[in-house]
Design an enzyme around this catalytic site. Structure first.
Site, PDB file in Angstrom:
ATOM      1  N   HIS A 153       0.836  -1.212   0.000  1.00  0.00           N
ATOM      2  CA  HIS A 153       0.000   0.000   0.000  1.00  0.00           C
ATOM      3  C   HIS A 153       0.868   1.258   0.000  1.00  0.00           C
ATOM      4  O   HIS A 153       0.590   2.235  -0.677  1.00  0.00           O
ATOM      5  CB  HIS A 153      -0.861   0.071   1.267  1.00  0.00           C
ATOM      6  CG  HIS A 153      -1.898  -0.999   1.387  1.00  0.00           C
ATOM      7  ND1 HIS A 153      -1.835  -1.974   2.349  1.00  0.00           N
ATOM      8  CD2 HIS A 153      -3.021  -1.230   0.681  1.00  0.00           C
ATOM      9  CE1 HIS A 153      -2.877  -2.769   2.234  1.00  0.00           C
ATOM     10  NE2 HIS A 153      -3.619  -2.345   1.224  1.00  0.00           N
ATOM     11  N   SER A 164       0.351  -8.767   1.179  1.00  0.00           N
ATOM     12  CA  SER A 164      -1.105  -8.728   1.249  1.00  0.00           C
ATOM     13  C   SER A 164      -1.493  -8.529   2.700  1.00  0.00           C
ATOM     14  O   SER A 164      -0.817  -9.054   3.605  1.00  0.00           O
ATOM     15  CB  SER A 164      -1.684 -10.058   0.744  1.00  0.00           C
ATOM     16  OG  SER A 164      -3.010 -10.226   1.201  1.00  0.00           O
TER      17      SER A 164
END
Ligand code: PAF
Length: 290
Positions: free
Chosen positions: A37, A193
């Protein structure tokens, strides 16, 4: 950095940014932020700072219930808002929008209006997650309408999601540039993830076999353009031997634009897979020849 929870607050911050000529970038997330991210945030910050009038980076953090089917991991999806905010602050984010479910879906969880893209969701993850991409498109369209970004950043790990969002943006003439950033991996190759933290120690050891299997497939294709079916067999064998705990949902070799299966591998192809370790479903992919 401002942290806001209502649509009106977002709109007033973004209106001010646009008024001063700033380029507004949005990184939509479901939180539990990790370096994957943060690479999107870095790309958004860089793009913003390259703009002569400066830029404004917004991150949304919202675990969107409409993209989870009953029985999926909505309830156990990791929630780390305090840590997420610290990471955003350190990365120079201007605004975090962290709405409650009642702000995004004020009447009911399932909005009456949904956004559905045809065809692209019928393959890969869409086959075992019916309705998932309608949930994603609906919430992303809502976020685009709320934030009104000039550009939005998504990760290539969710290749199908990115393709579908691009299609939605083109079909609905949404004035948002979609930027796709590369997959960020752990040292052992496992794609980052938010779900990785839920793997057991043994599953965490086996999960890097996914990337190793993709790399093996890519090497075979680059070497000899072997037919897709044989490449899939080789990857499947690799996974059976190196990640016996993993239950393969799919391994597919597809055209990167249509996402339809291909038989030959002499043009650009995407190898994509989803594997379940216990109730943790992981995805990964590799793009070859482009
Ligand atoms: O990729 C995700 O984290 C989600 O699907 C997204 C794009 C934030 C929509 O909820």
């Amino acid at each position: 950095m401002n942290v806001v929870h209502t649509i009106n607050e977002v709109r007033s911050h973004v209106r001010a940014a646009h008024k001063s000529g700033k380029r507004v970038g949005l990184v939509p997330t479901m939180g539990a932020l990790h370096p994957g991210h943060m690479s999107l945030v870095t790309a958004a910050r860089k793009s913003a700072d390259d703009n002569p009038h400066g830029g404004f980076v917004a991150v949304s953090i919202f675990i969107n219930p409409t993209q989870f089917a009953p029985g999926e991991d909505l309830d156990t999806y990791p929630k780390t808002l305090d840590d997420d905010l610290k990471l955003c602050e350190a990365a120079g984010v201007d605004l975090v929008f962290a709405p409650g479910v009642e702000k995004m879906y004020p009447r009911e969880i399932a909005a009456d209006t949904t956004v559905t893209v045809s065809n692209l969701p019928d393959t890969l993850c869409g086959k075992s997650r019916p309705g998932h991409f309608a949930g994603v498109c609906t919430v992303v369209a809502k976020l685009f309408n709320i934030v009104q970004p000039d550009e939005a950043f998504f990760g290539a790990k969710d290749f199908q999601q990115a393709a579908i969002i691009r299609q939605m943006v083109a079909d609905l003439n949404l004035p948002v540039d979609i930027i796709i950033c590369p997959i960020i991996r752990e040292a052992d190759g496992l794609a980052m993830s938010s779900r990785n933290v839920r793997l057991t120690a043994e599953d965490r050891k086996q999960a890097p076999a996914m990337h190793a299997g993709l790399a093996l497939g890519a090497a075979i294709i680059n070497d000899s353009h072997t037919p897709a079916a044989e490449v899939i067999d080789a990857i499947e064998k690799h996974l059976r031997e190196n990640a016996p705990a993993g239950k393969i949902d799919y391994i597919q070799i597809v055209d990167p634009k249509s996402l339809q299966d291909v038989a030959a591998t002499d043009k650009s192809v995407l190898i994509a897979m989803a594997v379940k370790f216990g109730d943790v479903r992981l995805i990964d992919n590799i793009l070859i020849g482009e």
